[in-house]
Design a protein around this motif. Structure first.
Motif, PDB file in Angstrom:
ATOM      1  N   GLU A 146       0.828  -1.206   0.000  1.00 50.84           N
ATOM      2  CA  GLU A 146       0.000   0.000   0.000  1.00 50.84           C
ATOM      3  C   GLU A 146       0.867   1.262   0.000  1.00 50.84           C
ATOM      4  O   GLU A 146       0.593   2.214  -0.740  1.00 50.84           O
ATOM      5  CB  GLU A 146      -0.917   0.005   1.223  1.00 50.84           C
ATOM      6  CG  GLU A 146      -1.850   1.199   1.277  1.00 50.84           C
ATOM      7  CD  GLU A 146      -2.852   1.104   2.406  1.00 50.84           C
ATOM      8  OE1 GLU A 146      -3.713   2.001   2.520  1.00 50.84           O
ATOM      9  OE2 GLU A 146      -2.786   0.132   3.191  1.00 50.84           O
ATOM     10  N   THR A 190      -8.541  -4.509  -2.960  1.00 47.96           N
ATOM     11  CA  THR A 190      -9.143  -3.505  -2.079  1.00 47.96           C
ATOM     12  C   THR A 190      -8.146  -2.397  -1.772  1.00 47.96           C
ATOM     13  O   THR A 190      -8.504  -1.209  -1.737  1.00 47.96           O
ATOM     14  CB  THR A 190      -9.627  -4.152  -0.764  1.00 47.96           C
ATOM     15  OG1 THR A 190     -10.642  -5.116  -1.062  1.00 47.96           O
ATOM     16  CG2 THR A 190     -10.186  -3.107   0.189  1.00 47.96           C
ATOM     17  N   GLU A 194      -8.674   1.572  -2.603  1.00 47.16           N
ATOM     18  CA  GLU A 194      -8.567   2.609  -1.567  1.00 47.16           C
ATOM     19  C   GLU A 194      -7.546   3.676  -1.949  1.00 47.16           C
ATOM     20  O   GLU A 194      -7.759   4.876  -1.707  1.00 47.16           O
ATOM     21  CB  GLU A 194      -8.202   1.967  -0.237  1.00 47.16           C
ATOM     22  CG  GLU A 194      -9.327   1.110   0.349  1.00 47.16           C
ATOM     23  CD  GLU A 194      -8.908   0.360   1.596  1.00 47.16           C
ATOM     24  OE1 GLU A 194      -7.678   0.338   1.886  1.00 47.16           O
ATOM     25  OE2 GLU A 194      -9.781  -0.186   2.290  1.00 47.16           O
ATOM     26  N   GLU A 234      -9.092   5.922  -4.551  1.00 46.03           N
ATOM     27  CA  GLU A 234     -10.092   6.831  -3.981  1.00 46.03           C
ATOM     28  C   GLU A 234      -9.463   8.047  -3.323  1.00 46.03           C
ATOM     29  O   GLU A 234     -10.103   9.096  -3.197  1.00 46.03           O
ATOM     30  CB  GLU A 234     -10.948   6.079  -2.963  1.00 46.03           C
ATOM     31  CG  GLU A 234     -11.903   5.071  -3.598  1.00 46.03           C
ATOM     32  CD  GLU A 234     -12.649   4.264  -2.570  1.00 46.03           C
ATOM     33  OE1 GLU A 234     -12.390   4.478  -1.355  1.00 46.03           O
ATOM     34  OE2 GLU A 234     -13.486   3.421  -2.948  1.00 46.03           O
ATOM     35  N   GLU A 235      -8.212   7.926  -2.924  1.00 40.47           N
ATOM     36  CA  GLU A 235      -7.512   9.038  -2.285  1.00 40.47           C
ATOM     37  C   GLU A 235      -6.977  10.040  -3.302  1.00 40.47           C
ATOM     38  O   GLU A 235      -6.453  11.095  -2.926  1.00 40.47           O
ATOM     39  CB  GLU A 235      -6.339   8.500  -1.452  1.00 40.47           C
ATOM     40  CG  GLU A 235      -6.774   7.621  -0.274  1.00 40.47           C
ATOM     41  CD  GLU A 235      -5.592   6.934   0.389  1.00 40.47           C
ATOM     42  OE1 GLU A 235      -4.459   7.095  -0.123  1.00 40.47           O
ATOM     43  OE2 GLU A 235      -5.798   6.228   1.385  1.00 40.47           O
TER      44      GLU A 235
END
Length: 320
Positions: A201, A248, A252, A255-256
Motif C-alpha cells: 500500500e 481492495t 482505496e 479513492e484518495e
C-alpha cells in the motif's frame, strides 16, 4: 488455509516462472550407448517396428493438434475483432497515453506479439482517430514489483512521457504477491500476505504521488489483479481472499486521488476455460487480453470524451 495446500500452490507458482516453467528432464537424443550390445536381430526389428508405429502416432497426433491450435487462434482473433469493431468513439483531439507497469502491460503471453491489452486498446483508438493524432507509449516490464516501478519512474524517457500524458494506464501488484510466495514457499501462511500488504500500500501510494508530481491533470487508471489459478484452485477460498485484499488496497489508494479510477478484472477470469490463458498457464492469452482491453475501454472512453470536451473549451477560450 491448509498449510499443505499453500505449499503446493507455492511450488506451482515457481514452476510457472519463466526461468523454470514446466522444466522436465528428458533422455538424450542419442541413446545408443544405453542399449545393450547383445541384442538379437529379432529384438532390433521389433524395436524398429515400435519406433515406426510411434512415429506414425506422433504424425497423427500432430495433424490433430495443429487444426485445434488454429481453431483456438481463430477464436481469439474473432474475440479481439469484436472488441475493435464494437467501439465507435470519435477521437477529435490529440491524445497522448502512457501504459506502465508489469508483464500485463508488456503483453506477455500474447501469441500475436501485439502488446496484449495495450495493443488492442491502441488499435481500437487509432481506428477512431481519423481526424486527430493518437499516441501510446508502452513501458511494461516483466517481473516489475512496486518498488522496482518506483525506480523506473525516474527514468528520463518514462518521466518525460508521463509529463506529457493525458491518460495513464497502470498494472502493478501481482509480482509483489509472487515475491511473498517465493520467500515463504516452504512455510506459507495467509498472515504472510497480510503482513506485507502495508508495504504494498505504501509503495502504491508513492507511485501515485510520484506520477502526480510529474503530471497533475492526467487521468490515472489502475488495473486490478486477477487470480490466475482460479481454474485449478477454486476450492481454496483463502487464495481468492488474498487477491481480493490486494485489490481492495488498490481501490482505496485510487479513492484518495483525484482524476483516478480502479478497473477491476478479477471477474473476467472467473468461470473461464484454458483458452483465456497463455501456454505458461499464468499470463492471459490473446483472448484473455481482449477481455481486459474490452473492460479498459469501458472505463477510459468516458474519460477521453471528457478530456476532449475540456480541450475544445480551452481552444474556444483562447480564440476569444
Amino acid at each position: 488455509m491448509k498449510k499443505k495446500a499453500l505449499i503446493a500452490l507455492g511450488f506451482l507458482f515457481l514452476l510457472m516462472l519463466p526461468t523454470g516453467a514446466w522444466y522436465i528432464t528428458s533422455m538424450p537424443a542419442d541413446s545408443s550407448d544405453m542399449i545393450p550390445s547383445a541384442v538379437s536381430d529379432s529384438q532390433t526389428e521389433q524395436k524398429e517396428q515400435d519406433a515406426s508405429q510411434h512415429s506414425d502416432k506422433n504424425i497423427l497426433s500432430s495433424s490433430i493438434e495443429e487444426p485445434q491450435e488454429a481453431f483456438d487462434q481463430d477464436i481469439q482473433e474473432a474475440v479481439q475483432d469484436v472488441v475493435l469493431e464494437s467501439r465507435q468513439l470519435s477521437i477529435q483531439s490529440d491524445l497522448n497515453m502512457v501504459a506502465i507497469g508489469d508483464s500485463l502491460t508488456q503483453g506477455v503471453g500474447d501469441s500475436s506479439d501485439n502488446g496484449g491489452y495495450v495493443g488492442i486498446v491502441e488499435q481500437s483508438l487509432q481506428n477512431n482517430a481519423a481526424n486527430s493524432s493518437f499516441h501510446i507509449k508502452n513501458y511494461g516490464k516483466r517481473g516489475n514489483r512496486t518498488e522496482q516501478l518506483l525506480d523506473r519512474l525516474e527514468n528520463p524517457n518514462i518521466s518525460e512521457s508521463l509529463e506529457n500524458a493525458d491518460t495513464i494506464l497502470l498494472t502493478i501488484g501481482a509480482n509483489d504477491i509472487m515475491k511473498i510466495l517465493k520467500t515463504n514457499v516452504t512455510d506459507l501462511h495467509y498472515e504472510d500476505f497480510s503482513a506485507e500488504s502495508e508495504t504494498y500500500e505504501n509503495n502504491l501510494e508513492e507511485i501515485f504521488q510520484t506520477i502526480r508530481e510529474k503530471n497533475e491533470d492526467a487521468f490515472i487508471y489502475l488495473i486490478g489483479i486477477y487470480n490466475p489459478f482460479n481454474m485449478y484452485f477454486s476450492n481454496i477460498p483463502e487464495l481468492n481472499q488474498i487477491i481480493a485484499d490486494w485489490n481492495t488496497i488498490g481501490e482505496e489508494v485510487v479513492e484518495e486521488n483525484d482524476n483516478a479510477a480502479f478497473i477491476p478484472i478479477y471477474d473476467l477470469f472467473q468461470q473461464v476455460d484454458e483458452s483465456y490463458y497463455s501456454d505458461d498457464n499464468f499470463h492471459p492469452s490473446r483472448r484473455g487480453y481482449a477481455s481486459i482491453a474490452d473492460r479498459v475501454l469501458d472505463y477510459i472512453e468516458p474519460g477521453i470524451e471528457s478530456y476532449q470536451e475540456d480541450s475544445t473549451a480551452d481552444e474556444e477560450n483562447q480564440n476569444e
